[in-house]
Design a protein around this motif. Structure first.
Motif, PDB file in Angstrom:
ATOM      1  N   GLN A 144       1.032  -1.850  -0.134  1.00 29.15           N
ATOM      2  CA  GLN A 144       0.036   0.158   0.267  1.00 29.15           C
ATOM      3  C   GLN A 144       0.696   0.806   0.001  1.00 29.15           C
ATOM      4  N   ALA A 145       1.788   0.904   0.556  1.00 30.16           N
ATOM      5  CA  ALA A 145       3.106   1.972   0.484  1.00 30.16           C
ATOM      6  C   ALA A 145       2.869   3.230  -1.440  1.00 30.16           C
ATOM      7  N   THR A 146       3.889   3.543  -1.099  1.00 28.90           N
ATOM      8  CA  THR A 146       3.993   5.199  -2.295  1.00 28.90           C
ATOM      9  C   THR A 146       5.089   4.566  -3.106  1.00 28.90           C
ATOM     10  N   GLN A 147       4.634   4.197  -4.313  1.00 27.51           N
ATOM     11  CA  GLN A 147       6.043   3.915  -5.086  1.00 27.51           C
ATOM     12  C   GLN A 147       6.797   5.012  -5.901  1.00 27.51           C
ATOM     13  N   VAL A 148       7.922   5.199  -6.003  1.00 24.73           N
ATOM     14  CA  VAL A 148       8.737   6.253  -6.444  1.00 24.73           C
ATOM     15  C   VAL A 148      10.266   5.630  -6.773  1.00 24.73           C
ATOM     16  N   ASP A 149      10.411   6.009  -8.270  1.00 27.49           N
ATOM     17  CA  ASP A 149      11.545   5.886  -8.697  1.00 27.49           C
ATOM     18  C   ASP A 149      12.911   6.872  -8.723  1.00 27.49           C
ATOM     19  N   LEU A 150      13.784   6.633  -8.835  1.00 27.43           N
ATOM     20  CA  LEU A 150      14.744   6.899  -8.655  1.00 27.43           C
ATOM     21  C   LEU A 150      16.171   6.392  -9.228  1.00 27.43           C
ATOM     22  N   PRO A 151      15.619   7.482 -10.508  1.00 29.26           N
ATOM     23  CA  PRO A 151      15.863   7.219 -12.513  1.00 29.26           C
ATOM     24  C   PRO A 151      17.376   7.570 -12.457  1.00 29.26           C
ATOM     25  N   TYR A 152      17.487   9.636 -11.735  1.00 35.23           N
ATOM     26  CA  TYR A 152      18.440   9.799 -12.746  1.00 35.23           C
ATOM     27  C   TYR A 152      19.969  10.069 -11.710  1.00 35.23           C
ATOM     28  N   GLU A 153      20.952   9.542 -12.657  1.00 37.26           N
ATOM     29  CA  GLU A 153      22.067   9.623 -12.037  1.00 37.26           C
ATOM     30  C   GLU A 153      22.397  10.837 -12.014  1.00 37.26           C
ATOM     31  N   THR A 154      22.861  11.194 -11.047  1.00 39.83           N
ATOM     32  CA  THR A 154      23.483  13.644 -10.787  1.00 39.83           C
ATOM     33  C   THR A 154      24.982  13.359 -10.461  1.00 39.83           C
ATOM     34  N   SER A 155      25.258  12.105 -10.059  1.00 40.40           N
ATOM     35  CA  SER A 155      26.909  12.566 -10.352  1.00 40.40           C
ATOM     36  C   SER A 155      27.942  11.051  -9.994  1.00 40.40           C
ATOM     37  N   PRO A 156      28.828  10.851 -11.500  1.00 37.11           N
ATOM     38  CA  PRO A 156      29.286  11.326 -11.944  1.00 37.11           C
ATOM     39  C   PRO A 156      28.974  11.929 -13.278  1.00 37.11           C
ATOM     40  N   GLY A 157      27.352  11.647 -13.653  1.00 36.99           N
ATOM     41  CA  GLY A 157      26.693  12.003 -14.494  1.00 36.99           C
ATOM     42  C   GLY A 157      25.692  13.459 -14.197  1.00 36.99           C
ATOM     43  N   GLU A 158      25.143  13.836 -15.750  1.00 36.80           N
ATOM     44  CA  GLU A 158      24.843  14.813 -14.832  1.00 36.80           C
ATOM     45  C   GLU A 158      22.969  15.006 -15.581  1.00 36.80           C
ATOM     46  N   ASN A 159      22.249  14.058 -14.443  1.00 42.43           N
ATOM     47  CA  ASN A 159      20.636  14.220 -14.757  1.00 42.43           C
ATOM     48  C   ASN A 159      20.771  13.308 -15.882  1.00 42.43           C
ATOM     49  N   THR A 160      21.735  12.329 -15.929  1.00 46.93           N
ATOM     50  CA  THR A 160      21.893  11.326 -16.878  1.00 46.93           C
ATOM     51  C   THR A 160      20.560   9.997 -16.724  1.00 46.93           C
ATOM     52  N   PRO A 161      20.053   9.091 -17.354  1.00 43.91           N
ATOM     53  CA  PRO A 161      19.420   7.456 -16.932  1.00 43.91           C
ATOM     54  C   PRO A 161      19.927   6.705 -16.060  1.00 43.91           C
ATOM     55  N   ALA A 162      19.271   6.562 -14.495  1.00 49.14           N
ATOM     56  CA  ALA A 162      20.512   5.789 -13.751  1.00 49.14           C
ATOM     57  C   ALA A 162      21.088   3.787 -15.226  1.00 49.14           C
ATOM     58  N   ALA A 163      21.984   3.610 -14.361  1.00 46.89           N
ATOM     59  CA  ALA A 163      22.403   2.926 -14.979  1.00 46.89           C
ATOM     60  C   ALA A 163      21.560   1.252 -14.252  1.00 46.89           C
ATOM     61  N   VAL A 164      21.166   1.344 -13.104  1.00 48.36           N
ATOM     62  CA  VAL A 164      20.284   0.457 -12.184  1.00 48.36           C
ATOM     63  C   VAL A 164      19.029   1.110 -11.875  1.00 48.36           C
ATOM     64  N   LYS A 165      17.817   0.274 -11.562  1.00 50.15           N
ATOM     65  CA  LYS A 165      16.302  -0.016 -11.328  1.00 50.15           C
ATOM     66  C   LYS A 165      17.028   0.501  -9.454  1.00 50.15           C
ATOM     67  N   THR A 166      15.969   1.630  -9.317  1.00 52.84           N
ATOM     68  CA  THR A 166      15.798   1.579  -7.461  1.00 52.84           C
ATOM     69  C   THR A 166      14.307   2.239  -7.270  1.00 52.84           C
ATOM     70  N   THR A 167      13.751   1.456  -6.721  1.00 59.47           N
ATOM     71  CA  THR A 167      12.506   1.596  -6.367  1.00 59.47           C
ATOM     72  C   THR A 167      12.347   2.643  -4.512  1.00 59.47           C
ATOM     73  N   MET A 168      11.769   3.188  -4.134  1.00 56.63           N
ATOM     74  CA  MET A 168      11.419   3.675  -2.518  1.00 56.63           C
ATOM     75  C   MET A 168      10.418   3.722  -2.581  1.00 56.63           C
ATOM     76  N   TYR A 169       9.418   3.406  -1.661  1.00 54.20           N
ATOM     77  CA  TYR A 169       8.496   3.006  -1.070  1.00 54.20           C
ATOM     78  C   TYR A 169       8.802   3.833   0.250  1.00 54.20           C
ATOM     79  N   ILE A 170       7.212   4.905   0.596  1.00 53.43           N
ATOM     80  CA  ILE A 170       7.181   5.187   1.423  1.00 53.43           C
ATOM     81  C   ILE A 170       6.130   5.808   2.079  1.00 53.43           C
ATOM     82  N   GLY A 171       6.149   5.337   3.296  1.00 54.45           N
ATOM     83  CA  GLY A 171       4.560   5.683   4.321  1.00 54.45           C
ATOM     84  C   GLY A 171       4.980   6.006   5.348  1.00 54.45           C
ATOM     85  N   GLU A 172       3.632   5.962   6.568  1.00 50.13           N
ATOM     86  CA  GLU A 172       3.842   7.034   7.612  1.00 50.13           C
ATOM     87  C   GLU A 172       2.925   5.594   8.150  1.00 50.13           C
TER      88      GLU A 172
END
Length: 193
Positions: free
Chosen positions: A49-77
């Protein structure tokens, strides 16, 4: 962190530019009933039931390039704690190394509990962070927080993955965080130790 308003268990869409992030509707954080077993397995029903948000950006060393691997955050309270889990995919799980260190940003030293598990597809980390260890202003009803979810992946470089685009032309780092709404009734602690 900003974009489309969500109802759990929807997946949050991601902004394409910092300007889009600044004008997007906040992501709704799900209220979850229960308490996780911090074992890095996400086998409690409420994680679905948690809200899911992807981490799609590589911000270092890439400059907001697509992330090479998938990461998903589940968040709730759950009324007393911020509950966060990361499912971090890794094509070479044998390269995962666990280590203990202080916070990435050593200016905050909050108290929280965590559990993790390395599996065949990567790893999972579960966090249970008491609202009393966070600093925020008390407000009646829902609150809105900016959240910068990060994954650091040390390989040939130290890759920084995020849910936010990093705008190097904006001197206000915090201003670029995607907004999340919810947390009704959350109460901060007195910051006594």
């Amino acid at each position: 962190m900003l974009l489309a308003a969500l109802a759990s268990p929807s997946r949050a869409a991601d902004p394409a530019t910092p300007a889009a992030a600044a004008t997007a509707a906040p992501v709704t954080v799900a209220h979850l009933e229960g308490k996780p077993t911090l074992d890095g397995k996400l086998d409690e029903a409420f994680w679905q039931q948690a809200t899911q948000v992807d981490l799609p950006y590589e911000t270092s060393p890439g400059e907001n390039t697509p992330a090479a691997v998938k990461t998903t955050m589940y968040i709730g309270e759950n009324g007393t704690h911020l509950l966060v889990a990361f499912v971090a995919e890794e094509p070479e799980p044998k390269k995962i190394r666990a280590y203990l260190r202080d916070n990435e940003d050593e200016s905050w030293d909050g108290l929280w509990d965590v559990g993790a598990n390395i599996n065949d597809t990567g790893y999972i980390v579960e966090f249970e962070i008491p609202f009393s260890t966070l600093r925020f202003q008390k407000k009646d009803g829902p609150q809105q927080w900016g959240i910068d979810a990060l994954r650091f992946r040390p390989r040939d470089n130290r890759y920084r993955l995020s849910n936010n685009i990093r705008d190097r032309n904006n001197r206000c780092y915090l201003c670029g965080f995607r907004k999340f709404s919810g947390f009704a009734g959350a109460e901060a602690g007195n910051n006594f130790e």
